[in-house]
Design a protein around this motif. Structure first.
Motif, PDB file in Angstrom:
ATOM      1  N   ILE A  10       0.866  -1.182   0.000  1.00 54.73           N
ATOM      2  CA  ILE A  10       0.000   0.000   0.000  1.00 54.73           C
ATOM      3  C   ILE A  10       0.899   1.226   0.000  1.00 54.73           C
ATOM      4  N   THR A  11       0.928   1.960  -1.115  1.00 52.62           N
ATOM      5  CA  THR A  11       1.673   3.224  -1.072  1.00 52.62           C
ATOM      6  C   THR A  11       0.786   4.270  -0.403  1.00 52.62           C
ATOM      7  N   GLY A  12       1.406   5.234   0.255  1.00 51.67           N
ATOM      8  CA  GLY A  12       0.604   6.135   1.092  1.00 51.67           C
ATOM      9  C   GLY A  12       0.010   5.349   2.244  1.00 51.67           C
ATOM     10  N   GLY A  13       0.684   4.252   2.594  1.00 53.89           N
ATOM     11  CA  GLY A  13       0.141   3.300   3.558  1.00 53.89           C
ATOM     12  C   GLY A  13       0.048   3.819   4.982  1.00 53.89           C
ATOM     13  N   CYS A  14       0.797   4.894   5.276  1.00 52.19           N
ATOM     14  CA  CYS A  14       0.704   5.467   6.624  1.00 52.19           C
ATOM     15  C   CYS A  14      -0.302   6.616   6.655  1.00 52.19           C
ATOM     16  N   GLY A  15      -0.944   6.888   5.527  1.00 51.22           N
ATOM     17  CA  GLY A  15      -1.999   7.897   5.493  1.00 51.22           C
ATOM     18  C   GLY A  15      -3.300   7.332   6.050  1.00 51.22           C
ATOM     19  N   PHE A  16      -4.330   8.146   6.029  1.00 49.08           N
ATOM     20  CA  PHE A  16      -5.593   7.737   6.656  1.00 49.08           C
ATOM     21  C   PHE A  16      -6.214   6.535   5.951  1.00 49.08           C
ATOM     22  N   LEU A  17      -6.472   6.667   4.652  1.00 49.80           N
ATOM     23  CA  LEU A  17      -7.117   5.546   3.959  1.00 49.80           C
ATOM     24  C   LEU A  17      -6.188   4.336   3.901  1.00 49.80           C
ATOM     25  N   GLY A  18      -4.897   4.582   3.777  1.00 52.76           N
ATOM     26  CA  GLY A  18      -3.939   3.478   3.746  1.00 52.76           C
ATOM     27  C   GLY A  18      -4.032   2.628   4.999  1.00 52.76           C
ATOM     28  N   GLN A  19      -4.101   3.262   6.142  1.00 55.71           N
ATOM     29  CA  GLN A  19      -4.181   2.507   7.405  1.00 55.71           C
ATOM     30  C   GLN A  19      -5.548   1.834   7.579  1.00 55.71           C
ATOM     31  N   MET A  20      -6.614   2.541   7.175  1.00 52.23           N
ATOM     32  CA  MET A  20      -7.944   1.916   7.271  1.00 52.23           C
ATOM     33  C   MET A  20      -7.999   0.667   6.390  1.00 52.23           C
ATOM     34  N   LEU A  21      -7.444   0.801   5.196  1.00 50.81           N
ATOM     35  CA  LEU A  21      -7.428  -0.320   4.252  1.00 50.81           C
ATOM     36  C   LEU A  21      -6.565  -1.461   4.788  1.00 50.81           C
ATOM     37  N   ALA A  22      -5.406  -1.112   5.328  1.00 49.67           N
ATOM     38  CA  ALA A  22      -4.488  -2.144   5.845  1.00 49.67           C
ATOM     39  C   ALA A  22      -5.164  -2.952   6.950  1.00 49.67           C
ATOM     40  N   ARG A  23      -5.881  -2.271   7.826  1.00 48.82           N
ATOM     41  CA  ARG A  23      -6.567  -2.997   8.897  1.00 48.82           C
ATOM     42  C   ARG A  23      -7.629  -3.946   8.322  1.00 48.82           C
ATOM     43  N   SER A  24      -8.382  -3.464   7.339  1.00 45.56           N
ATOM     44  CA  SER A  24      -9.398  -4.331   6.718  1.00 45.56           C
ATOM     45  C   SER A  24      -8.748  -5.536   6.047  1.00 45.56           C
ATOM     46  N   LEU A  25      -7.623  -5.318   5.407  1.00 44.09           N
ATOM     47  CA  LEU A  25      -6.939  -6.431   4.727  1.00 44.09           C
ATOM     48  C   LEU A  25      -6.478  -7.479   5.733  1.00 44.09           C
ATOM     49  N   LEU A  26      -5.904  -7.012   6.840  1.00 43.90           N
ATOM     50  CA  LEU A  26      -5.425  -7.967   7.855  1.00 43.90           C
ATOM     51  C   LEU A  26      -6.586  -8.763   8.423  1.00 43.90           C
ATOM     52  N   PHE A 192      -0.019  -5.648 -18.669  1.00 46.46           N
ATOM     53  CA  PHE A 192       1.128  -5.502 -17.753  1.00 46.46           C
ATOM     54  C   PHE A 192       0.669  -5.653 -16.303  1.00 46.46           C
ATOM     55  N   VAL A 193      -0.475  -5.070 -15.996  1.00 46.71           N
ATOM     56  CA  VAL A 193      -1.085  -5.204 -14.669  1.00 46.71           C
ATOM     57  C   VAL A 193      -2.583  -5.385 -14.884  1.00 46.71           C
ATOM     58  N   ASP A 194      -3.264  -5.755 -13.816  1.00 47.68           N
ATOM     59  CA  ASP A 194      -4.726  -5.795 -13.852  1.00 47.68           C
ATOM     60  C   ASP A 194      -5.195  -4.593 -13.014  1.00 47.68           C
ATOM     61  N   GLY A 195      -5.393  -3.463 -13.678  1.00 49.69           N
ATOM     62  CA  GLY A 195      -5.639  -2.208 -12.961  1.00 49.69           C
ATOM     63  C   GLY A 195      -7.112  -1.944 -12.724  1.00 49.69           C
ATOM     64  N   ARG A 196      -7.378  -1.371 -11.571  1.00 50.12           N
ATOM     65  CA  ARG A 196      -8.735  -0.958 -11.213  1.00 50.12           C
ATOM     66  C   ARG A 196      -8.603   0.351 -10.422  1.00 50.12           C
ATOM     67  N   GLY A 197      -9.351   1.367 -10.806  1.00 48.65           N
ATOM     68  CA  GLY A 197      -9.239   2.659 -10.123  1.00 48.65           C
ATOM     69  C   GLY A 197     -10.551   3.068  -9.473  1.00 48.65           C
ATOM     70  N   CYS A 198     -10.442   3.726  -8.324  1.00 50.42           N
ATOM     71  CA  CYS A 198     -11.611   4.266  -7.629  1.00 50.42           C
ATOM     72  C   CYS A 198     -11.501   5.780  -7.620  1.00 50.42           C
ATOM     73  N   ARG A 199     -12.464   6.448  -8.239  1.00 48.00           N
ATOM     74  CA  ARG A 199     -12.471   7.915  -8.233  1.00 48.00           C
ATOM     75  C   ARG A 199     -13.261   8.347  -6.992  1.00 48.00           C
ATOM     76  N   LEU A 200     -12.510   8.773  -5.976  1.00 48.69           N
ATOM     77  CA  LEU A 200     -13.145   9.068  -4.680  1.00 48.69           C
ATOM     78  C   LEU A 200     -13.591  10.518  -4.588  1.00 48.69           C
ATOM     79  N   PRO A 201     -14.765  10.754  -4.014  1.00 54.70           N
ATOM     80  CA  PRO A 201     -15.085  12.116  -3.580  1.00 54.70           C
ATOM     81  C   PRO A 201     -14.368  12.377  -2.246  1.00 54.70           C
ATOM     82  N   SER A 202     -14.612  13.505  -1.607  1.00 56.07           N
ATOM     83  CA  SER A 202     -13.972  13.772  -0.305  1.00 56.07           C
ATOM     84  C   SER A 202     -14.439  12.737   0.713  1.00 56.07           C
ATOM     85  N   VAL A 203     -13.474  12.204   1.451  1.00 54.18           N
ATOM     86  CA  VAL A 203     -13.802  11.187   2.449  1.00 54.18           C
ATOM     87  C   VAL A 203     -14.042  11.878   3.787  1.00 54.18           C
ATOM     88  N   VAL A 204     -15.229  11.664   4.337  1.00 49.15           N
ATOM     89  CA  VAL A 204     -15.636  12.277   5.615  1.00 49.15           C
ATOM     90  C   VAL A 204     -16.113  11.161   6.524  1.00 49.15           C
TER      91      VAL A 204
END
Ligand code: NAD
Length: 360
Positions: A10-26, A192-204
């Motif tokens: 997870i790049t930006g893994g120490c940011g807010f969404l990065g940490q929330m995502l990391a916890r969900s993954l674990l 080359f990769v299997d890419g998927r993107g999420c276009r996020l609005p502001s996260v509140v």
């Protein structure tokens, strides 16, 4: 045969969404990946790497301190990106979240282009060449890829935007995210990769320190008020803005990762990025939702919201479209955003502040 454990970066893994995502993954423990024979299968998560330009003194969750590896470095450094992806002896999943935010991006063009554009290219190249079979590559884009409010724009404030809305970004941040979407699409088209993107609005509401987004006050009105801290807003109380909660934002990233390649190819085709559905809220509505969420005895403990309106910023935010129509999602309310934040971050509430109907 059991699948080899997956390496998850997870790049930006120490940011807010990065940490929330990391916890969900674990907590999930497994991910859908491509195997060496080209089929998809479920793999246990082996290594979870939080790659970030800065490591905070403490992560948001104890379980991340115990189980995640932190790699400090800059995604605009291609060598650092190569060091993250491993040696290709198992499946690889990348969640590319590391980015400069909109406010910082307007202040520093070179930084924004280096990190958001070149950094994305370096991560895509690293994933392409790591030897793992067709790595899943999930990327966060932003509603800022759109424009609005200029006569030549493809979208106006009153439009509900969809995945078919043409990008006409008004900021360097939005431009870099739009370019990153095109890179993701072509790296995917070529296999080359299997890419998927999420276009996020502001996260509140984001927890912890505010980020450098121009609209970060939409979180501050919830977070600081519940913490008993006053907020002065540069954006007017009645300006509607497209937002999503932190829970659905993380769900969206996981849902996009887990969708089968066949479903993604059939649904998205050459475009690989979708809008995450948003709701429109004003600061006045969020403030009212906070006050309605607490019992009367806690009302005096809440922070106050005042307005010192920057007319230019307020008009710019007011010109953004406020509704994104995406592929899935239940309707959220301002009350849900407040409740989810208070439930997930009870320690961030001022002493004595509780939610109506709970012990929090
Ligand atoms: N939070 C939102 O409202 C929102 C809205 C739209 C899009 N997004 C996107 O979601 C992603 C995550 O956002 P967030 O809310 O967690 O923000 P955040 O600021 O909390 O996290 C971003 C992380 O990226 C890191 N970073 C910055 N430059 C880097 C570099 N050169 N190399 C490596 N890491 C670097 C930062 O240190 C930070 O930890 C970003 O890509 C952002 O553009 C967020």
């Amino acid at each position: 045969m059991a699948s080899a454990p997956a390496r998850v970066v997870i790049t930006g893994g120490c940011g807010f969404l990065g940490q929330m995502l990391a916890r969900s993954l674990l907590r999930r423990g497994t991910l859908c990946t491509h195997t060496a024979t080209g089929v998809e299968g479920s793999a246990p998560i082996g290594e979870l790497v939080l790659a970030d330009v800065a490591s905070p003194p403490r992560l948001l969750f104890e379980e991340l301190e115990q189980r995640a590896e932190i790699a400090v470095g800059d995604v605009s450094d291609a060598e650092f990106c190569r060091s993250l992806v491993g040696r290709g002896d198992g499946p690889l999943s990348v969640f590319h979240l590391g980015a400069v935010m909109s406010g910082q991006g307007e202040a520093d063009f070179d930084l924004c282009v280096n990190v958001n554009l070149h950094g994305t290219l370096h991560m895509l190249e690293a994933a392409r060449r790591c030897g793992a079979p067709r790595p899943r590559f999930v990327m966060t884009s932003a509603g800022a890829t759109l424009g609005s409010g200029a006569p030549t724009d493809w979208v106006t404030q009153d439009d509900a935007v969809s995945d078919a809305t043409r990008a006409t970004p008004h900021t360097t941040y939005g431009m870099t995210k739009a370019c990153a979407e095109l890179l993701l699409a072509d790296y995917s088209r070529r296999g080359f990769v299997d890419g998927r993107g999420c276009r996020l609005p502001s996260v509140v509401c984001r927890a912890g320190a505010p980020n450098a987004a121009t609209t970060s006050v939409y979180s501050a009105v919830v977070r600081e008020t519940l913490a008993g801290v006053d907020t002065s807003s540069p954006i007017g109380p009645g300006v509607g803005h497209a937002v999503v909660g932190h829970r659905p934002a993380v769900d969206a990233l996981l849902t996009m990762h887990e969708a089968s390649a066949m479903a993604v190819d059939a649904t998205l085709g050459f475009d690989r990025t979708v809008f995450v559905p948003s709701i429109a809220v004003t600061l006045a509505q969020l403030d009212a939702a906070v006050r309605a969420a607490v019992p009367p005895h806690a009302a005096s403990l809440l922070g106050r919201v005042t307005y010192d309106v920057d007319e230019r910023l307020s008009a710019a935010v007011g010109s953004f479209p406020t509704r994104a129509i995406g592929m899935w999602g239940d309707e959220l309310t301002a009350a849900d955003l407040v409740r989810h934040y208070a439930e997930d971050f009870p320690d961030a509430l001022a002493e004595g502040v509780t939610l109506l109907g709970t012990d929090n």
